[in-house]
Design a protein around this motif. Structure first.
Motif, PDB file in Angstrom:
ATOM      1  N   VAL A   1       0.861  -1.185   0.000  1.00 63.96           N
ATOM      2  CA  VAL A   1       0.000   0.000   0.000  1.00 63.96           C
ATOM      3  C   VAL A   1       0.897   1.235   0.000  1.00 63.96           C
ATOM      4  CG1 VAL A   1      -1.778   1.278   1.247  1.00 63.96           C
ATOM      5  CG2 VAL A   1      -1.827  -1.230   1.212  1.00 63.96           C
ATOM      6  N   PRO A   2       0.731   2.144  -0.946  1.00 62.47           N
ATOM      7  CA  PRO A   2       1.677   3.251  -1.124  1.00 62.47           C
ATOM      8  C   PRO A   2       1.524   4.407  -0.145  1.00 62.47           C
ATOM      9  CG  PRO A   2      -0.026   3.389  -2.777  1.00 62.47           C
ATOM     10  CD  PRO A   2      -0.274   2.100  -2.026  1.00 62.47           C
ATOM     11  N   PHE A   3       0.636   4.309   0.827  1.00 57.71           N
ATOM     12  CA  PHE A   3       0.518   5.356   1.837  1.00 57.71           C
ATOM     13  C   PHE A   3       0.570   4.727   3.220  1.00 57.71           C
ATOM     14  CE2 PHE A   3      -3.723   4.324   0.158  1.00 57.71           C
ATOM     15  CZ  PHE A   3      -4.363   3.853   1.302  1.00 57.71           C
ATOM     16  N   ASP A   4       0.798   5.558   4.238  1.00 57.43           N
ATOM     17  CA  ASP A   4       0.934   5.050   5.592  1.00 57.43           C
ATOM     18  C   ASP A   4      -0.358   5.243   6.389  1.00 57.43           C
ATOM     19  OD1 ASP A   4       0.862   7.762   6.141  1.00 57.43           O
ATOM     20  OD2 ASP A   4       2.939   7.891   6.817  1.00 57.43           O
ATOM     21  N   ALA A   5      -0.306   4.886   7.671  1.00 59.15           N
ATOM     22  CA  ALA A   5      -1.499   4.968   8.514  1.00 59.15           C
ATOM     23  C   ALA A   5      -1.995   6.403   8.656  1.00 59.15           C
ATOM     24  CB  ALA A   5      -1.192   4.379   9.894  1.00 59.15           C
ATOM     25  N   GLU A   6      -1.086   7.341   8.750  1.00 52.73           N
ATOM     26  CA  GLU A   6      -1.493   8.737   8.898  1.00 52.73           C
ATOM     27  C   GLU A   6      -2.352   9.193   7.717  1.00 52.73           C
ATOM     28  OE1 GLU A   6       0.492  13.148   9.751  1.00 52.73           O
ATOM     29  OE2 GLU A   6       1.777  11.394   9.466  1.00 52.73           O
ATOM     30  N   GLU A   7      -1.943   8.832   6.524  1.00 56.14           N
ATOM     31  CA  GLU A   7      -2.712   9.201   5.343  1.00 56.14           C
ATOM     32  C   GLU A   7      -4.042   8.446   5.301  1.00 56.14           C
ATOM     33  OE1 GLU A   7      -3.937  10.933   1.797  1.00 56.14           O
ATOM     34  OE2 GLU A   7      -2.369  11.544   3.210  1.00 56.14           O
ATOM     35  N   ALA A   8      -4.018   7.173   5.669  1.00 55.52           N
ATOM     36  CA  ALA A   8      -5.254   6.378   5.683  1.00 55.52           C
ATOM     37  C   ALA A   8      -6.271   6.980   6.641  1.00 55.52           C
ATOM     38  CB  ALA A   8      -4.945   4.934   6.075  1.00 55.52           C
ATOM     39  N   MET A   9      -5.831   7.357   7.823  1.00 52.76           N
ATOM     40  CA  MET A   9      -6.735   7.943   8.805  1.00 52.76           C
ATOM     41  C   MET A   9      -7.283   9.284   8.328  1.00 52.76           C
ATOM     42  SD  MET A   9      -4.991   6.969  12.482  1.00 52.76           S
ATOM     43  CE  MET A   9      -3.441   7.755  12.109  1.00 52.76           C
ATOM     44  N   LYS A  10      -6.448  10.054   7.657  1.00 53.87           N
ATOM     45  CA  LYS A  10      -6.908  11.333   7.099  1.00 53.87           C
ATOM     46  C   LYS A  10      -8.023  11.107   6.092  1.00 53.87           C
ATOM     47  CE  LYS A  10      -5.244  15.241   4.343  1.00 53.87           C
ATOM     48  NZ  LYS A  10      -4.058  15.834   3.652  1.00 53.87           N
ATOM     49  N   ARG A  11      -7.828  10.134   5.198  1.00 49.84           N
ATOM     50  CA  ARG A  11      -8.830   9.869   4.170  1.00 49.84           C
ATOM     51  C   ARG A  11     -10.123   9.318   4.770  1.00 49.84           C
ATOM     52  NH1 ARG A  11      -5.492   7.225  -0.987  1.00 49.84           N
ATOM     53  NH2 ARG A  11      -3.724   8.684  -0.940  1.00 49.84           N
ATOM     54  N   LEU A  12     -10.006   8.438   5.746  1.00 48.17           N
ATOM     55  CA  LEU A  12     -11.207   7.898   6.386  1.00 48.17           C
ATOM     56  C   LEU A  12     -11.951   8.999   7.143  1.00 48.17           C
ATOM     57  CD1 LEU A  12      -9.828   4.468   7.654  1.00 48.17           C
ATOM     58  CD2 LEU A  12     -11.556   4.814   5.873  1.00 48.17           C
TER      59      LEU A  12
ATOM     60  N   ALA B   1       3.837   1.080  14.209  1.00 46.57           N
ATOM     61  CA  ALA B   1       3.506   2.467  14.531  1.00 46.57           C
ATOM     62  C   ALA B   1       3.206   3.287  13.288  1.00 46.57           C
ATOM     63  CB  ALA B   1       4.653   3.105  15.317  1.00 46.57           C
ATOM     64  N   ARG B   2       3.903   2.998  12.205  1.00 47.38           N
ATOM     65  CA  ARG B   2       3.748   3.788  10.996  1.00 47.38           C
ATOM     66  C   ARG B   2       2.626   3.289  10.095  1.00 47.38           C
ATOM     67  NH1 ARG B   2       8.550   4.375  13.034  1.00 47.38           N
ATOM     68  NH2 ARG B   2       9.812   6.223  12.574  1.00 47.38           N
ATOM     69  N   ARG B   3       2.293   2.025  10.186  1.00 45.17           N
ATOM     70  CA  ARG B   3       1.312   1.456   9.256  1.00 45.17           C
ATOM     71  C   ARG B   3       0.077   0.887   9.954  1.00 45.17           C
ATOM     72  NH1 ARG B   3       3.410   1.940   4.443  1.00 45.17           N
ATOM     73  NH2 ARG B   3       1.770   0.719   3.439  1.00 45.17           N
ATOM     74  N   GLY B   4       0.012   1.037  11.282  1.00 41.59           N
ATOM     75  CA  GLY B   4      -1.119   0.500  12.031  1.00 41.59           C
ATOM     76  C   GLY B   4      -2.048   1.571  12.566  1.00 41.59           C
ATOM     77  N   PHE B   5      -3.337   1.265  12.590  1.00 40.00           N
ATOM     78  CA  PHE B   5      -4.344   2.162  13.160  1.00 40.00           C
ATOM     79  C   PHE B   5      -5.585   1.340  13.481  1.00 40.00           C
ATOM     80  CE2 PHE B   5      -5.156   1.976   8.652  1.00 40.00           C
ATOM     81  CZ  PHE B   5      -6.527   2.042   8.504  1.00 40.00           C
ATOM     82  N   TYR B   6      -6.500   1.934  14.242  1.00 33.96           N
ATOM     83  CA  TYR B   6      -7.741   1.204  14.493  1.00 33.96           C
ATOM     84  C   TYR B   6      -8.960   2.055  14.175  1.00 33.96           C
ATOM     85  CZ  TYR B   6      -7.662   3.219  19.332  1.00 33.96           C
ATOM     86  OH  TYR B   6      -7.628   4.041  20.438  1.00 33.96           O
TER      87      TYR B   6
END
Length: 373
Positions: A291-302, A340-345
């Protein structure tokens, strides 16, 4: 916005709180304190419970009660809440870190023995996210090397390890009752132990070290770590429904897994190990390296789609406050760094509805679909 957490407060909470108001018992001297302490100890299979104002100070009191101090080394995971390391550093102890297990996300217990030195005094085992630490190896090492065990079970109330309640291991265990926990008091915490001397020590420390007979004459400095009767009343009502809450969390976790297990690009929570089934304190996920983005970007998009999220913990060895103190210089823990960089809940609170779970899973699928996955 679907909140990342929302508690359920539709049991006896209002009844017990009204009783506090009607009787005037709103301070730390009220009767709900003792009831909550007793019921927590029973629920976890411990002899003694000591209620405090939050889970962070529970750790502070545990370290102080065990008389850990300057130069004493305590082995702990790097991936955890900063409260664990802060409680040690404030006492002059030296946190000695181990990496994470890539599958359970807990501390990698296979690394602990190599970190033991002549200065090691304790191991801090921290259960995170839904599965417990593999405790048997920790207990064996503690016994062999004469070490104390602090068990941080803040996220594991209602969880078991090989059928035995989490929080029942070691010399002293700690809990948190923040609103995202299975049982909440708003803010609050608890220490549990089978050692009567430790229990009395914790009670003294939480109450400014007042002396019997000479209340305002102090031999040592304590803290005001007291819980109020109002908080304990809330906690008692919550604790009455613990088994219901645990079952609800497990159903939510299973529902998420059913809907997300075939989504490419995601590493989902392990449903069970040989020693425990996942309690799904939260529902976490890790973005695969493709996946070309990290957790921070994923959380922003969600978040832009109205879905609340939280990042995983940031490792202790990368915390700026500890770097400035000269701690953990040159240390690297690759598994924790990746988590830490690729994990979120995603939303995981007890009040979450099935309809909201459907909306969240649709949002996660769309997130990965946007990148052609």
């Amino acid at each position: 916005m679907i909140p990342v957490n929302e508690p359920l407060l539709n049991g006896n909470e209002r009844k017990y709180l009204n009783e506090c108001v009607d009787t005037g018992w709103i301070s730390s001297e009220g009767p709900f304190i003792h009831r909550f302490e007793e019921n927590m100890a029973t629920a976890v299979g411990r002899r003694q419970g000591i209620a405090v104002c939050n889970g962070t100070v529970a750790l502070e009191a545990a370290v102080a009660a065990l008389e850990l101090g300057p130069g004493d080394e305590v082995i702990m995971p790097t991936l955890t809440i900063i409260s664990c390391a802060a409680a040690l550093v404030r006492r002059g102890c030296i946190p000695v870190l181990v990496d994470s297990d890539p599958v359970t996300w807990n501390m990698d217990v296979t690394q602990v023995e190599a970190r033991i030195t002549s200065r090691t005094r304790a191991i801090m085992a921290v259960h995170i996210y839904g599965l417990p630490v593999d405790m048997d190896p920790v207990l064996e090492l503690a016994d062999r090397f004469g070490l104390k065990i602090i068990e941080d079970a803040a996220e594991a109330l209602g969880q078991t390890y090989k059928g035995r309640p989490c929080g029942s291991f070691g010399d002293i265990s700690t809990f948190s009752f923040y609103p995202n926990k299975h049982v909440t008091t708003g803010e609050g915490g608890m220490l549990l132990t089978d050692n009567d001397r430790l229990a009395e020590r914790c009670r003294s420390l939480r109450n400014l070290c007042f002396q019997t007979g000479k209340r305002f004459v102090h031999e040592e400095l304590g803290y005001n770590f007291r819980m109020t009767n109002l908080q304990a009343a809330l906690g008692l009502a919550q604790l009455e429904r613990l088994s219901e809450f645990v079952a609800r969390k497990r159903r939510m976790g299973e529902r998420y897994t059913e809907r997300l297990q075939r989504v490419e690009g995601l590493e989902l929570m392990l449903p069970r190990t040989e020693y425990a089934g996942n309690i799904y304190w939260v529902y976490g996920m890790v973005l695969k390296d493709v996946v070309p983005f990290d957790a921070e970007e994923a959380m922003k998009r969600l978040g832009q789609h109205g879905i609340g999220t939280r990042p995983f913990f940031w490792p202790m060895h990368e915390q700026p406050v500890f770097t400035k103190m000269g701690l953990f210089t040159g240390e690297h823990y690759p598994v924790a760094e990746r988590l830490a960089r690729r994990g979120f809940y995603i939303p995981s609170g007890l009040a979450l509805t099935d309809a909201q779970i459907e909306e969240v899973t649709a949002g996660v699928k769309e997130l990965l679909k946007e990148e052609g996955r």
